[in-house]
Design an enzyme around this catalytic site. Structure first.
Site, PDB file in Angstrom:
ATOM      1  NE  ARG A  46      -6.092  -0.114   0.282  1.00  0.00           N
ATOM      2  CZ  ARG A  46      -5.998  -0.823   1.409  1.00  0.00           C
ATOM      3  NH1 ARG A  46      -5.474  -0.292   2.488  1.00  0.00           N
ATOM      4  NH2 ARG A  46      -6.429  -2.066   1.447  1.00  0.00           N
ATOM      5  CD  GLU A  66      -2.215  -2.852   9.155  1.00  0.00           C
ATOM      6  OE1 GLU A  66      -1.705  -1.728   8.930  1.00  0.00           O
ATOM      7  OE2 GLU A  66      -3.027  -3.401   8.394  1.00  0.00           O
ATOM      8  CE1 TYR A 100      -4.541   4.710  11.613  1.00  0.00           C
ATOM      9  CE2 TYR A 100      -3.875   5.234   9.376  1.00  0.00           C
ATOM     10  CZ  TYR A 100      -4.815   5.270  10.384  1.00  0.00           C
ATOM     11  OH  TYR A 100      -6.031   5.871  10.154  1.00  0.00           O
ATOM     12  CG  ASN A 106      -2.668  -7.399   1.027  1.00  0.00           C
ATOM     13  OD1 ASN A 106      -2.247  -8.518   0.731  1.00  0.00           O
ATOM     14  ND2 ASN A 106      -2.975  -7.055   2.276  1.00  0.00           N
ATOM     15  NE  ARG A 107      -8.875  -6.177   1.215  1.00  0.00           N
ATOM     16  CZ  ARG A 107      -7.922  -5.705   2.016  1.00  0.00           C
ATOM     17  NH1 ARG A 107      -6.650  -6.016   1.788  1.00  0.00           N
ATOM     18  NH2 ARG A 107      -8.219  -4.927   3.044  1.00  0.00           N
ATOM     19  CG  HIS A 112       0.009  -3.897   5.472  1.00  0.00           C
ATOM     20  ND1 HIS A 112      -0.695  -3.514   4.361  1.00  0.00           N
ATOM     21  CD2 HIS A 112       0.350  -5.192   5.269  1.00  0.00           C
ATOM     22  CE1 HIS A 112      -0.787  -4.534   3.521  1.00  0.00           C
ATOM     23  NE2 HIS A 112      -0.161  -5.570   4.045  1.00  0.00           N
ATOM     24  CG  HIS A 120      -1.923  -1.158   1.110  1.00  0.00           C
ATOM     25  ND1 HIS A 120      -2.334  -1.903   2.183  1.00  0.00           N
ATOM     26  CD2 HIS A 120      -2.557  -1.664   0.015  1.00  0.00           C
ATOM     27  CE1 HIS A 120      -3.201  -2.826   1.752  1.00  0.00           C
ATOM     28  NE2 HIS A 120      -3.342  -2.702   0.448  1.00  0.00           N
ATOM     29  CB  ALA A 121       1.418   3.637  -2.744  1.00  0.00           C
ATOM     30  NE  ARG A 122      -3.701   4.670   2.486  1.00  0.00           N
ATOM     31  CZ  ARG A 122      -5.007   4.853   2.350  1.00  0.00           C
ATOM     32  NH1 ARG A 122      -5.464   5.927   1.746  1.00  0.00           N
ATOM     33  NH2 ARG A 122      -5.866   3.972   2.816  1.00  0.00           N
TER      34      ARG A 122
HETATM   35 ZN    ZN Z   1      -1.684  -1.673   4.152  1.00  0.00          ZN
END
Ligand code: ZN
Length: 423
Positions: free
Chosen positions: A241, A389, A315, A258-259, A313, A183-185
Site C-alpha cells: 500500500r 473510492e 475499494y 496519504n497520511r 482510491h 496506495h500502490a495496490r
Molecule cells: Zn487508498
C-alpha cells in the site's frame, strides 16, 4: 489488548512470508474476513500477531486478510465476521498477466499517431507501459497537452502526469487535478484516471460537451503518484500500500503518503508505528512524493485557481468529501459539495446500477489525519477536494478482475461529466 499473545504464548503465530516461484509474495490460502465495526479495534490490535493485513476500514466494517496458518487463531478471537474471499491467491490469478502494450507510435515509428486503442483498458499493464501510454496519448493531442513531472519518488522515479487544455491555451483556465494510485495496490485507479484522460482527448474533436470541458478547465491527471509502491506491487507484493521509503534505524519500509500531507497531520487518524499501513512518517510532509505533489498542486492553485481535486482510491464505492481530520468541522461549502456528490452518485449508477455512497470522510469511513483532501481544501484552497473510492464493495477488493476496468472507467466518466456540467 493482546488477547492472542496471552492465550497462545507458545503457538507459532507469526508465519514467515511465503514467496512463489517468481519470487513474489504468495497469498495462496489467505482469506478475507469482514469484521463487524464493534470488533474492529480488537482485531486491529491482534493483526500483527496474526501476520494479518489491514485491507479496508469503514464505519460499517473492517476487512482483514488472514494467512492460512492463522485462520484458527483468528477464529479463536470469536468476533463477529463474514468470510468475503476464500483465497486471495486465486483472486490474484484471475487478474491475469500484465499485458504488453502495443504502442501505435512506436509501431509506426512516427512522431504523431492515432489515439491509443481502447483495448488498453481490457487488461492491467506494467508501469513502464503506463508511461508509454500516457506519452502516446499526449502525442495524439500535441497542441493541447504536455507530459509534466510533479517531483521525484523516493527511488528516483519521475511522478508523471498529463496536462490537457482547450482553446484558451495552456494554463489559462481554473485547474482540475486528479491523483491515482497513491496506495500502490489500488490498480483500478490507474486505469480509471487514464480512461478519463483518454475520453477527454478522444472527445475534444467530436463531442461539443467534452470540448466545452477542456475549453473551460485545465486538467492535470497523474495516474500513478506512488510509482515505487506501484512497481513493487508488480514485482514483489501485490497488496503493498505505502511508498518504499526507508528510514535510518527503522526496519519497516514505507510511509502512507496519504497520511503525510502537512495539515492536521498528527492525530488518531494515522499511525506513529512504521510497520502500520497508515504510518504517517516522522514529520509532516517528509515523503518525497508528498513534497512533489503538494508543490505541484499549490503552484497550480496559486497560478490559475483549483476548481476540483480528486484523489482516486479503491475499494468501497464511496465519494468522500472534506474533512477527514474531524467529524465536527465542516467545509464552508459542504452543502454545495454534498449536492454535487449526490448528482455524481446518481450519474455513476445510471449505466450499471453501481451504488456509491457519499459524505464527509470522517463520518463516512473514519477519522483520517494528514490526508490529501483536507490539505488541498484548506491549504491549497481548492473549491472542491474529494476522494473517490472505486469498485468494488469487497468481494474482489483491490484485485478487481480486468473485465471490470471498462465498466469502472465508463461509470466514473459519467460521474465526472455530471460534475463538470453542474458546477
Ligand atoms: Zn487508498
Amino acid at each position: 489488548m493482546k488477547f492472542l499473545r496471552t492465550l497462545l504464548l507458545a503457538a507459532p503465530l507469526a508465519g514467515a512470508v511465503r514467496l512463489d516461484r517468481q519470487g513474489k509474495v504468495s497469498y495462496d490460502g489467505y482469506k478475507i474476513f469482514r469484521v463487524a465495526p464493534e470488533f474492529a479495534d480488537a482485531v486491529e490490535a491482534e493483526l500483527e500477531d496474526l501476520s494479518g493485513m489491514h485491507l479496508m476500514r469503514t464505519a460499517q466494517h473492517f476487512d482483514v486478510a488472514i494467512p492460512p496458518e492463522s485462520i484458527e487463531s483468528f477464529q479463536l478471537l470469536n468476533v463477529s465476521s463474514e468470510l468475503i474471499s476464500d483465497d486471495i491467491g486465486a483472486d490474484i490469478a484471475l487478474e491475469g498477466e500484465l499485458t504488453p502494450y502495443e504502442s501505435p507510435v512506436q509501431a509506426l515509428d512516427v512522431a504523431a499517431a492515432a489515439v491509443p486503442d481502447p483495448s488498453w483498458f481490457r487488461a492491467y499493464h506494467a508501469y513502464n507501459d503506463h508511461l508509454t501510454f500516457l506519452s502516446d496519448l499526449q502525442k495524439a493531442f500535441p497542441s493541447n497537452s504536455e507530459i509534466f513531472r510533479a517531483g521525484t519518488s523516493f527511488e528516483g522515479r519521475a511522478i508523471t502526469g498529463i496536462h490537457l487544455w482547450g482553446s484558451g491555451g495552456k494554463g489559462s483556465k481554473p485547474a482540475i487535478t486528479f491523483h491515482g494510485t497513491v496506495h500502490a495496490r489500488e490498480w483500478i485507479t490507474t486505469m480509471v484516471n487514464e480512461y478519463i484522460a483518454w475520453q477527454l482527448v478522444v472527445g475534444y474533436g467530436n463531442d461539443t460537451t467534452v470540448k466545452a470541458y477542456l475549453d473551460s478547465y485545465d486538467f492535470y491527471i497523474l495516474p500513478v503518484v506512488n510509482p515505487d509502491g506501484f512497481v513493487y506491487t508488480q514485482t514483489t507484493n501485490r497488496l503493498w500500500r505505502k511508498n518504499r521509503q526507508t528510514r535510518s534505524g527503522i526496519s519497516a519500509v514505507g510511509t502512507d503518503v496519504n497520511r503525510n500531507w502537512p495539515y492536521q497531520w498528527s492525530g488518531p487518524g494515522s499511525s506513529t508505528s512504521p510497520s502500520s499501513e497508515t504510518y504517517r512518517g516522522q514529520s509532516a510532509g517528509d515523503t518525497p512524493e508528498n513534497l512533489g505533489l503538494r508543490t505541484h498542486v499549490d503552484n497550480v492553485a496559486k497560478g490559475q485557481g483549483l476548481k476540483l481535486y480528486i484523489d482516486w482510491h479503491s475499494y468501497s464505492q464511496l465519494i468522500l468529501l472534506p474533512y477527514g481530520y474531524s467529524c465536527s468541522a465542516r467545509a464552508e461549502n459542504i452543502n454545495e459539495q454534498t449536492t454535487l456528490a449526490r448528482g455524481v452518485a446518481s450519474a455513476i449508477a445510471r449505466p450499471y446500477g453501481t451504488t456509491f455512497e457519499y459524505g464527509p470522510t470522517c463520518s463516512t469511513i473514519y477519522q483520517t489525519n494528514g490526508g490529501s483532501n483536507d490539505y488541498i481544501q484548506d491549504v491549497s484552497g481548492a473549491e472542491f477536494a474529494w476522494a473517490i473510492e472505486l469498485r468494488d464493495t469487497g468481494r474482489n477488493g483491490f484485485v478487481l478482475p480486468p473485465e471490470q476496468i471498462i465498466p469502472s472507467g465508463f461509470e466514473a466518466w459519467q460521474g465526472i461529466k455530471n460534475l463538470l456540467s453542474n458546477f
